[in-house]
Design a protein around this motif. Structure first.
Motif: not given
Lengths: 459, 459
Positions: B43, B130, B133-134, B137, B274-275, B278
């Protein structure tokens, strides 16, 4: 209201007026009425359209040929015959796109060899409707499994300067004009004049880059196209295929097998759930017992056994092998088959001789084997291959030297071991191999939309 | 129990013993205790580890450097300080992988230019944690949107003999040895000796193959890597990037815009949901007002306007343009910017002059324009480009001739119009352009894990 055929099977439309848009699979004409077997690709099932003498342009409608695209207005009614629950009584049939008499896809059994020659049209047949919808559903199930479990989907590069597989198996990528090659002083090809200033390849794996991301995000996976130059025309080889390569930090070989097993069961389960019509079709026309095979897999506990023990079992078998099982050598198709039948289960074979495995696999304390694992599945052979990776900087360097790996192009990869290295593991699964297993369709050419094999890049 | 850091923020662990595995972001040492800012990549948030004098090997622990990998055993406790809700009071700190003093990633602000030089390590920084992960997603959100709406995910081939973009923009793929080129009788390169028996390229689009599948499954999408040989070193160009190309049968230009708008809003919404950590980070350190911008997009109704009208608005604007807006020509970045600011909204610009658009777009009845659409987004310019495709066989042939398209390599594509042709439309979205818009990170090199640009194929 214009709706997808799929919705007819999800909700009750009986008594309702609808509009459908799609294509004619077949057309049966009678003097006073006609039946059109109509599909739109949104689900495996087609729908029967009935029209009668009193419809506008009855004579024109009767001329509609297989493969034509239509817009249908009509009423959903209970079916008088037993073949299906409901049908559409057409009030209007509008021809959108005609199709000639010699339309290659006719409502009869075509050979798969013939259908490969019309790769742009074959997804309209029932077999390929089923195959390519399962392909899509299975791909999504894979994404779901990894995303639900906190993996980061990582797009590793396809253009690379080197990789694990050895450049003799990789395609070269270039922007030069072959008839005006830039040459160096010695008259050799001068790659420094090319777009990247060096010779580049299209990769056969995203693993190395995946490891960099796993040591940042703990759990990552790749899912993308992969290339091999292999000049082999077998049922299981293509020059372009898709691969899934998860990589997990702080995970050893046992943990890796847990993930492989859980992932495979999840994906198989989702496909059985979401594609019942397609799976029933495969079971009936492609591989008898397919759904039983897959259901059994979901409920089984996979066997985990050492390579060395496998060799012993093979040697003790009362069978005349084409290839003698021998410690230090790869096992053949006949051995894979025997072992999965012997255990009547998927089998993880672990700890392979290091000589036959790549440089990045972690050496076991015995000095002879590496912490690698292949998953053998009944009826399909090897489905996944993975290993714990060598996380020790010095040992990895030593292994590179032993195996004559060109370290200049992978120095960044090796250096990952200098900065907070950790135990980590990963595996690769060829997506098409999974699809062959899931559908029973045997030839890789039949599970790839537009397959690329030696001397075959039409379409 | 070994858990991901992520779970600490999802469930209440206070008072529980846990084990964590991950890396040191920074380490603050005091005489009697120490604080480790610890992350594991699952995370965006890290977790504070506190250890005190009475822990085993206190002196050794104090030597632990940034970037090292650790296993931590400890108790989750309420945090006495205000910075966070809880922290982990370590009972054991085990060094797994050391890191040197000169570890390139230190807890300070590095320039993005520097971090590109350590592309294998930069995903460990907060910015790239960040970004990537984005990226994951957003990719999943795209799959969700299309799968939830009944689209079939189609893997179109990357190896092709031709495509829409023109082969001067495509990489050549080969297996030959450049220093031993096979030559024909005239001394020219003989591609028939290559693996596919002809010159092949790596594609710049999956659209043509996508259309074949759309006329089988009604709604399909592709999502995969794409290549261009462009030798331009700008912030928005890379030689390898990912693209999404949906294609929909029985869909006209209006329908296409509905889909583009709905899809974009869905994806933006999912990423915001969801982020949150971020997005907050980007808003604070990368683009002020980012979340407001994205929230506004979700709630807006996109403007739809003709290209011709856009030219009029631009010409009426009280602005000295670098490039004079002129009917028949593409619009420049400055125009895109003006138009989205003029409407303060995303803008669909429709019906472009046919001279500046590809051969496959459907000609409008005016004979001058084609049924195409570009989506311009405030602050990012063109995000998607699409069109209705020419579904008429004769018109498509005429257009190919007009534009000198080599029809031999796309005959199968043209022939789709002979077999139940139908109105159909599709669009392409560059995934990195979406990411630039979503994150505020301006340079395409910073949203691709290992970017490929001219003279840059390290890693």
């Amino acid at each position: 209201m214009t709706i997808d055929v799929k919705r007819l099977y999800e909700e009750d439309y009986i008594g309702k007026e609808i509009i459908l848009q799609g294509w004619v699979r077949s057309h049966r004409k009678q003097k006073e009425y006609g039946f059109i077997d109509f599909y739109d690709g949104t689900c495996f099932k087609s729908i029967q359209i009935v029209y009668e003498k009193d419809i506008d342009s009855f004579d024109e409608i009767q001329k509609i040929k297989n493969g034509s695209s239509l817009e249908i207005e009509g009423l959903v009614v209970k079916s008088p015959s037993g073949g299906q629950d409901f049908e559409v009584k057409a009030t209007k049939v509008i021809l959108k796109g005609d199709s000639p008499e010699d339309y290659p896809i006719q409502p009869k059994r075509h050979t798969r060899e013939f259908l490969r020659e019309v790769a742009h049209l074959r997804p309209r047949t029932r077999l390929y409707q089923a195959v390519f919808r399962v392909r899509s559903v299975a791909a999504m199930a894979i994404h779901e499994y990894f995303q639900n479990n906190g993996y980061v989907y990582t797009h590793t590069p396809l253009i690379t300067t080197a990789d694990c597989e050895g450049s003799d198996q990789m395609f070269k990528l270039t922007t030069v004009d072959f008839d005006k090659l830039p040459l160096d002083e010695d008259g050799k090809f001068d790659a420094t004049k090319d777009l990247f200033g060096k010779q580049v390849y299209v990769t056969g794996t995203g693993q190395l880059h995946g490891e960099a991301f796993a040591t940042s995000f703990k759990k990552i996976y790749t899912f993308g196209p992969t290339f091999r130059t292999e000049k082999s025309n077998t049922k299981t080889h293509a020059n372009e295929f898709w691969m899934i390569e998860p990589e997990i930090a702080f995970c050893d070989l046992e943990g890796l097998m847990d993930i492989e097993e859980e992932m495979l069961k999840y994906v198989v389960g989702r496909v059985l759930d979401r594609c019942p019509d397609e799976m029933q079709f495969f079971d009936k026309y492609v591989e008898e017992g397919l759904t039983d095979k897959l259901t059994k897999l979901i409920n089984s506990e996979f066997v985990r056994i050492d390579y060395e023990e496998v060799i012993t079992i093979l040697n003790n078998a009362d069978i005349k092998w084409d290839f003698e099982p021998k410690f230090g050598e790869d096992i053949a198709k006949e051995h894979e088959k025997y072992i999965t039948e012997y255990f009547d289960s998927p089998v993880f074979i672990t700890n392979w001789p290091k000589e036959i495995k790549p440089f990045y696999m972690k050496e076991n304390p015995d000095g002879k084997t590496v912490a690698s694992v292949d998953l053998e599945v009944p009826g399909a052979g090897e489905l996944m291959g993975g290993s714990q990776r060598e996380e020790d900087y010095d040992k990895l360097i030593a292994r590179c030297k032993e195996m004559n790996i060109d370290m200049t192009t992978v120095d960044w990869y090796i250096n990952l071991r200098k900065y907070g290295t950790c135990i980590h593991s990963g595996f690769g699964m060829g997506f098409e191999r999974l699809l062959i297993y899931l559908t029973g369709v045997e030839n890789i050419r039949d599970v790839i939309p537009f397959p690329r094999t030696p001397n075959n890049c039409d379409f």
